[in-house]
Design an enzyme around this catalytic site. Structure first.
Site, PDB file in Angstrom:
ATOM      1  N   SER A 103     101.595  34.919  33.677  1.00  0.00           N
ATOM      2  CA  SER A 103     102.556  33.659  33.688  1.00  0.00           C
ATOM      3  C   SER A 103     103.763  33.691  32.907  1.00  0.00           C
ATOM      4  CB  SER A 103     101.636  32.660  33.061  1.00  0.00           C
ATOM      5  OG  SER A 103     101.198  32.697  31.986  1.00  0.00           O
ATOM      6  N   SER A 124      98.770  37.487  30.965  1.00  0.00           N
ATOM      7  CA  SER A 124     100.069  36.769  31.259  1.00  0.00           C
ATOM      8  C   SER A 124     100.887  37.308  30.069  1.00  0.00           C
ATOM      9  CB  SER A 124      99.855  35.014  31.026  1.00  0.00           C
ATOM     10  OG  SER A 124      99.052  34.703  32.081  1.00  0.00           O
ATOM     11  N   LYS A 162     108.569  30.417  25.960  1.00  0.00           N
ATOM     12  CA  LYS A 162     108.077  30.099  26.930  1.00  0.00           C
ATOM     13  C   LYS A 162     107.826  28.655  27.064  1.00  0.00           C
ATOM     14  CE  LYS A 162     103.774  31.341  29.817  1.00  0.00           C
ATOM     15  NZ  LYS A 162     102.964  32.301  29.676  1.00  0.00           N
TER      16      LYS A 162
END
Length: 476
Positions: A157, A181, A82
């Site tokens: 997220s 997330s 990420k």
């Protein structure tokens, strides 16, 4: 299986075959890269391709193995990282235009640990601005799309990572979780994950210029998403390797003591003031039945003070964010993220001053009640969201949108405030009017017993099946 289809292999299958020499790490990485180049243009899950350096690393792994060198547990396994975590030489953007040139000077612990285990990073995945939204879109990279279709948000997220891993772009996807997330995108895409408990996975970004707030430190954790539950038993021991840069990391082994007799599992459909959708109810029933058939002792329970802990925890986090994040959001955030934060503040009035200190102290009270509860029920099956996953941009639709996206997610952010492990696994593929949709359930575990949650996720997956298979048929 042809070489071009190697992207379909799980992490466990890939590592076994590369270690045995049945396939090369270069072939495994090449197949994942080819898959990425085929499907990512529609998904926008990977926002920085690392194809060239991935191929070079895979070649180096093959050369080392041929020379008699040891193979790590993730030898040749393609993974994604990420964009809110440091990877040396790459921008840690956190989905923010102002950070597009913030190049990481060194790897974060999780990246180091994955490399040390033999993983091959093929790309970096999308996140919403400031990684503080349950949907994935930002002005820097644009929107990530769910591989099941545009009727479902990809979650956030870690939405880029979940969309990638389920679409076949890498066997494992890194993500992190401060309020859901990892679990939101796992639920949106039908992936499986375990949010580790507090202190389990070492965390630190070498690029950071200041330490995070105390609640962010207490609630945020690093983890992985996969399309097969067994891959978490393979990969999570790598993630929890000690790193001295995290002074609060707890160096415990992945596997705890074996249980004497059947594990007792609490079971609840409690969604408080929110209506439980029939498809979510069916998913919970399916998860319960799978565990009963697998030999678990499943008992209906009423968990202690869940709603109170959830709301106190999120209002405390918003209070800390008001002090430590507000200025950056106003200075560098888009109009969209600012409007969402304004609605968060309306629905979760931030604790400030003395109130904030008192609720942070009360966190121990809530955690103690849950510790006593989990002493009797080492695992608890719960809803994750009371309704099927929401549509893209639902959180931009004012009070009702934020209430559906975040307000109803009591089972999510409560686990961060309590610091408890929580797995998330698909238990049903619902055929809804708007299209097919995964329905995930949550498995809460005793502190330090992520392994028990993964065991239960495997039992559920063995009964339900991996959702990547019908997804790939749908994608063509």
């Amino acid at each position: 299986m042809s070489e071009k289809d190697l992207w379909r292999l799980s992490a466990t299958e890939t590592a076994a075959r590369t270690t045995a020499g049945d396939i090369t790490a270069e072939a495994a990485a090449g197949a994942a890269i080819d898959r990425m180049e085929a499907v990512n243009p529609r998904l926008n899950a990977v926002v920085e391709s690392l194809a060239d350096e991935a191929r070079a690393r895979a070649q180096a792994l093959d050369k080392a193995r041929a020379g008699g060198g040891p193979c790590g547990p993730l030898h040749g396994v393609p993974v994604t990282i990420k964009v809110n975590v440091d990877q040396a030489g790459h921008a840690t953007t956190n989905g923010v235009v102002a950070l597009k040139d913030m190049i990481a000077p060194a790897d974060a612990p999780i990246v180091e640990n994955l490399h040390r285990a033999g993983a091959v990073v093929i790309g970096r995945t999308n996140t919403p601005e400031f990684s503080f939204r349950a949907d994935t879109d930002n002005p820097l990279y644009g929107r990530t799309h769910n591989p099941w279709g545009d009727h479902i948000s990809p979650g956030g997220s870690s939405g880029g990572g979940a969309a990638a891993v389920m679409a076949g772009i890498g066997a494992l996807a890194h993500g992190n979780d401060i309020g859901g997330s990892l679990r939101f995108p796992a639920a949106a895409n039908g992936a499986v994950t375990v949010k580790p408990g507090l202190g389990r996975v070492p965390a630190w970004n070498p690029s950071q210029k200041a330490e995070r707030g105390m609640l962010a430190q207490s609630m945020s954790v690093q983890g992985l998403m996969a399309r097969e539950a067994r891959d978490l038993h393979l990969s999570m021991p790598t993630m929890i390797e000690t790193d001295p840069r995290d002074p609060f990391h707890v160096p415990l082994p992945w596997r705890g003591a074996p249980s004497e007799g059947p594990v007792t599992v609490g079971f609840t459909k409690q969604t408080y003031e929110f209506d439980l959708h029939p498809e979510v109810s069916r998913a919970l029933d399916a998860a319960r039945d799978a565990l009963v058939d697998a030999g678990y002792n499943v008992v209906e329970v009423e968990p202690p003070m869940l709603r109170e802990a959830a709301l106190d925890g999120y209002r405390a986090l918003m209070g800390e964010g008001l002090v430590l994040m507000e200025a950056d959001i106003r200075a560098h955030g888009s109009a969209t993220i600012q409007a969402i934060f304004d609605e968060y503040y309306r629905q979760f009035p931030p604790f400030v001053g003395d109130e904030l200190l008192r609720v942070m102290a009360k966190r121990s009270y809530y955690a103690r009640q849950w510790s006593l509860f989990l002493d009797e029920y080492p695992l608890v099956i719960t809803p994750f969201l009371p309704q099927p996953f929401f549509s893209p941009d639902r959180d931009t639709e004012g009070e009702e949108g934020v209430r559906e996206v975040l307000g109803s997610a009591l089972w999510s952010y409560s686990m961060n405030f309590l610091g408890l492990p929580a797995a998330n696994v698909p238990a049903r593929l619902a055929e809804l009017t708007q299209g097919p949709q995964p329905i995930n359930v949550q498995i809460v575990a005793r502190r330090w017993r992520e392994d028990l949650a993964v065991d239960a996720a495997i039992a559920i997956e063995d009964r339900i099946g991996r959702l990547c298979l019908p997804l790939w048929e749908r994608m063509g």
